[in-house]
Design an enzyme around this catalytic site. Structure first.
Site, PDB file in Angstrom:
ATOM      1  CD  GLU A 146      -1.929   1.202   3.095  1.00 30.66           C
ATOM      2  OE1 GLU A 146      -1.537   0.783   3.901  1.00 30.66           O
ATOM      3  OE2 GLU A 146      -3.141   1.679   3.364  1.00 30.66           O
ATOM      4  CE  LYS A 175      -7.066   1.317   3.827  1.00 32.55           C
ATOM      5  NZ  LYS A 175      -5.573   1.574   4.585  1.00 32.55           N
ATOM      6  CB  CYS A 226      -3.779  -1.781   4.568  1.00 32.68           C
ATOM      7  SG  CYS A 226      -3.160  -1.717   6.178  1.00 32.68           S
TER       8      CYS A 226
END
Ligand code: CDT
Length: 332
Positions: free
Chosen positions: A47, A132, A182
């Site tokens: 990430e 995300k 993540c």
């Protein structure tokens, strides 16, 4: 029939705040060279791979933080990475901070910021983009925390859903590719969104502090890695997918990020794991045909899922307290 690809997790060691993209991109190119030498077909980076984990640093005015973001991909600074991808014929997962000039939900064109990942084809073309969705942390400076985690300040919630695409990887004509970033890995709903699209290779990068920084109670240090692996292994098993979880690791300006990048098979077993907190490449041969066992038996979704019993899942965000049972009341 076997459908074999060689998968590489390209863990990055720390990137200091003062370090430039040119240095980081050169390190990433070296990892791509190694991946090529080891016969890898697909390489997964962390990430926010081009910079330090900047959400730990507070800025009042976000426009002053534009240097952490990519306005175009590739750019002159990141072009060497794309050149290497093309040179070695690799498919690549890349996490980065994105600035996009696009309409918001009200149709107003504005500058928007996302924590983004892309799949890049060996030609250099972007095959798939994900933004995300599960942004951890907080929006304003927190006096409670030991270290800031300002993802909710730096990024908007992703607006692309959880896409999966079938694309060629190395010798295999079509591989179902999906992405998480993540914190998403801790959310079974995210994995299931991918599983419902028959994902076969789930790629995710992370920046996870090596100790809990919330300052709201003790968490033993070894649990950081345990929870990360528990989440990835469960996600892979329950959705019959291979998974690659890749860290940015090590000491960034005094703040430690955990490593332990892993490649996991659809049975939930760890096939390969990084052992350093530095730039490190780990590879595993993945037979994608392995995904069929889970998908057609224990996790045959069409046969076994029960939507009528899942009403809360898509209608309720926070948990609510259950009914209280009283002695003598009987069955609730
Ligand atoms: N980058 C990222 O999502 N990190 C989170 C840290 C959680 S603590 C605020 C993670 O889930 O690893």
């Amino acid at each position: 029939m076997k459908r074999l690809i060689t998968v590489a997790a390209a863990q990055l060691g720390p990137i200091q705040k003062a370090e430039g993209r040119d240095v980081v991109v050169a390190r990433m190119v070296r990892l791509l060279e190694q991946a090529h030498r080891k016969g890898a077909h697909v390489v997964v980076f962390p990430e926010l791979a081009f910079t330090t984990f900047f959400p730990r640093w507070y800025v009042e005015d976000l426009d002053e933080a534009d240097g952490w973001y990519e306005q175009t991909l590739p750019s002159p600074a990141t072009q060497p990475l794309f050149d290497a991808i093309r040179r070695y014929g690799l498919t690549c997962y890349l996490g980065y901070a994105e600035i996009a000039h696009e309409p918001d939900e009200n149709g107003v064109l504005r500058k928007r910021r996302f924590n983004t990942s892309v799949v890049i084809a060996p030609s250099g073309e972007i095959v798939l983009k994900y933004r995300k969705i599960h942004l951890p942390g907080h929006k304003e400076f927190s006096t409670l925390r030991k270290v800031q985690h300002l993802e909710k300040r730096y990024f908007e919630v992703g607006n692309l859903g959880f896409p999966v695409v079938r694309a060629p990887v190395g010798p295999v004509d079509g591989v179902n590719l999906g992405m998480l970033i993540c914190n998403d890995r801790r959310w079974p709903e995210a994995w299931r969104e991918l599983g419902l699209q028959q994902v076969e290779l789930t790629m995710l990068g992370y920046n996870t502090p090596a100790v809990n920084q919330e300052n709201r109670g003790f968490e033993a240090h070894h649990l950081r890695n345990f929870h990360s692996q528990l989440s990835i292994q469960a996600g892979c098993y329950q959705n019959a997918t291979f998974g690659v979880g890749v860290a940015k690791a090590g000491n960034e300006d005094g703040f430690e990020l955990m490593g332990h990048s892993i490649i996991v098979n659809p049975q939930g077993e760890i096939m390969a794991m990084a052992t350093s907190w530095d730039d490190e490449l780990v590879v595993a041969d993945c037979n994608l045909a392995m995904c069929e066992l889970g998908r057609t038996t224990i996790f045959n979704f069409a046969q076994h899922r029960r939507l009528e019993a899942y009403q809360r899942l898509a209608s309720q965000t926070g948990s609510s307290a259950p009914a209280v049972w009283q002695p003598g009341q009987g069955e609730v």
